[in-house]
Design a protein around this motif. Structure first.
Motif, PDB file in Angstrom:
ATOM      1  N   UNK A 140       0.850  -1.188   0.000  1.00 26.19           N
ATOM      2  CA  UNK A 140       0.000   0.000   0.000  1.00 26.19           C
ATOM      3  C   UNK A 140       0.888   1.240   0.000  1.00 26.19           C
ATOM      4  N   UNK A 141       0.540   2.225  -0.800  1.00 21.24           N
ATOM      5  CA  UNK A 141       1.476   3.302  -1.126  1.00 21.24           C
ATOM      6  C   UNK A 141       1.894   4.120   0.093  1.00 21.24           C
ATOM      7  N   UNK A 142       0.937   4.645   0.843  1.00 20.09           N
ATOM      8  CA  UNK A 142       1.287   5.512   1.969  1.00 20.09           C
ATOM      9  C   UNK A 142       2.038   4.758   3.064  1.00 20.09           C
ATOM     10  N   UNK A 143       1.595   3.557   3.486  1.00 21.33           N
ATOM     11  CA  UNK A 143       2.400   2.809   4.466  1.00 21.33           C
ATOM     12  C   UNK A 143       3.815   2.544   3.981  1.00 21.33           C
ATOM     13  N   UNK A 144       3.975   2.231   2.696  1.00 20.58           N
ATOM     14  CA  UNK A 144       5.317   1.996   2.156  1.00 20.58           C
ATOM     15  C   UNK A 144       6.151   3.274   2.198  1.00 20.58           C
ATOM     16  N   UNK A 145       5.522   4.412   1.915  1.00 22.75           N
ATOM     17  CA  UNK A 145       6.234   5.689   1.942  1.00 22.75           C
ATOM     18  C   UNK A 145       6.651   6.051   3.357  1.00 22.75           C
ATOM     19  N   UNK A 146       5.740   5.882   4.318  1.00 23.92           N
ATOM     20  CA  UNK A 146       6.029   6.252   5.697  1.00 23.92           C
ATOM     21  C   UNK A 146       7.054   5.319   6.340  1.00 23.92           C
ATOM     22  N   UNK A 147       7.090   4.075   5.883  1.00 19.64           N
ATOM     23  CA  UNK A 147       8.059   3.120   6.430  1.00 19.64           C
ATOM     24  C   UNK A 147       9.398   3.179   5.694  1.00 19.64           C
ATOM     25  N   UNK A 148       9.544   4.155   4.811  1.00 17.34           N
ATOM     26  CA  UNK A 148      10.768   4.376   4.041  1.00 17.34           C
ATOM     27  C   UNK A 148      11.141   3.117   3.246  1.00 17.34           C
TER      28      UNK A 148
END
Length: 337
Positions: free
Chosen positions: A58-66
């Motif tokens: 999922x895009x946002x979780x992947x972004x926030x988890x670097x």
């Protein structure tokens, strides 16, 4: 009466069926990760593990988890096929498609209700900018209010999970401990937020298909801009088109300008409904033509998006710096021990 032409239309029908199947599978696996049922059962636990792996995409979780690799792969997928993420991997998109299907079922004799709408750029880019600023400032609750995966997670955990647990407990009364007993716990504030949010999104979907995706969702707006350069896109053959307008009335993204024979790539979610609706085979999903006419570049929008991207990159850099400091601290501690 027009009959859909042979092999090409059949191929696209298969692609549409495949897309729906993948979307439903992703929805089911992700929903299972939030529903506390069947713990200790090998099959259920295995499916839940698969759902947990899918959640990392999922895009946002992947972004926030670097998770740079995941984000890059999703962007590459978008550069290849457009917003296929929105129509397959995003579970909230599947929820909206379900609402649309329910209305179609209730109104079998109703005419297709969609029509081309000009994009509200101020709203779309405004929400995207606000989300980027909140990500950079660490204001997580605002991001969670607009992130499609967070909205879906609240709906499943605070809405569906207590219902499933209640049914499970009723069955346990009649069939013994084989069904187990689950304690029902609900955060009423989270439940109210989840129900109000999904109620608004459901109403938008009932009235306008993917209206939330193309007006409010920051992920949809960002991937939409990336899809401007996608390798594959929808094209309308004006020689075959009879200007019936059916493709536009079937487009739940409301992004087909039938008057000018254009498809707005930034809002198209690659659902293949338009191809399925066209009786003339005038719409194709094909590699971008070198001679296809593109709109002149909008420098102000490009500068705006560049600013958003720069702001959004701040938390990623900060997370990487924190990770490096932690590694140095651990190494230093190991030397002193």
């Amino acid at each position: 009466m027009y009959v859909k032409s042979g092999n090409s239309m059949k191929r696209y029908n298969i692609l549409r069926i495949l897309r729906v199947a993948v979307a439903l599978l992703c929805f089911a696996l992700l929903a299972l990760t939030f529903v506390d049922w069947g713990n200790g059962t090998a099959t259920v636990d295995g499916l839940r593990d698969a759902g947990a792996e899918l959640a990392r995409w999922q895009f946002v979780p992947a972004l926030l988890s670097v998770s740079a690799l995941t984000v890059c792969l999703l962007l590459v997928l978008t550069l290849a096929f457009g917003r296929i993420y929105c129509s397959t991997l995003c579970p909230l998109g599947t929820v909206q498609d379900g609402v649309n299907a329910l209305r179609k079922y209730r109104e079998k004799k109703a005419r297709p209700r969609f029509s081309f709408r000009k994009p509200n750029r101020w709203l779309r880019y405004g929400v995207l900018a606000l989300t980027a600023v909140c990500v950079a400032a660490g204001v997580g609750f605002v991001v969670a209010l607009v992130d499609p995966y967070s909205i879906f997670g609240r709906l499943m955990h605070e809405g569906l999970r207590p219902l499933v647990q209640g049914v499970n407990n009723v069955l346990a009364v009649f069939f013994g401990d084989s069904f187990g007993r689950e304690g029902i716990s609900v955060s009423w504030l989270s439940a109210v937020v989840a129900l109000v949010t999904i109620g608004v999104i459901g109403l938008l979907a009932w009235r306008g298909g993917r209206r939330y995706c193309n007006s409010f969702c920051p992920v949809g707006t960002l991937l939409g801009e990336v899809s401007r350069a996608s390798l594959f896109k929808f094209e309308i053959d004006t020689a075959k088109c009879i200007d019936c307008g059916l493709c536009g009335r079937k487009c739940k993204g409301e992004c087909i300008d039938t008057a000018n024979h254009r498809v707005d790539d930034t809002r198209c979610v690659v659902c293949f409904d338009c191809i399925d609706a066209c009786s003339q085979g005038a719409i194709s999903f094909t590699m971008r033509s070198k001679t296809s006419k593109e709109k002149p570049a909008d420098n102000s929008r490009r500068e705006f998006l560049a600013t958003v991207a720069a702001v959004a990159a701040i938390p990623v850099a900060e997370a990487q710096q924190r990770h490096q400091r932690m590694e140095r601290a651990m190494q230093g501690g190991g030397k002193h021990s």
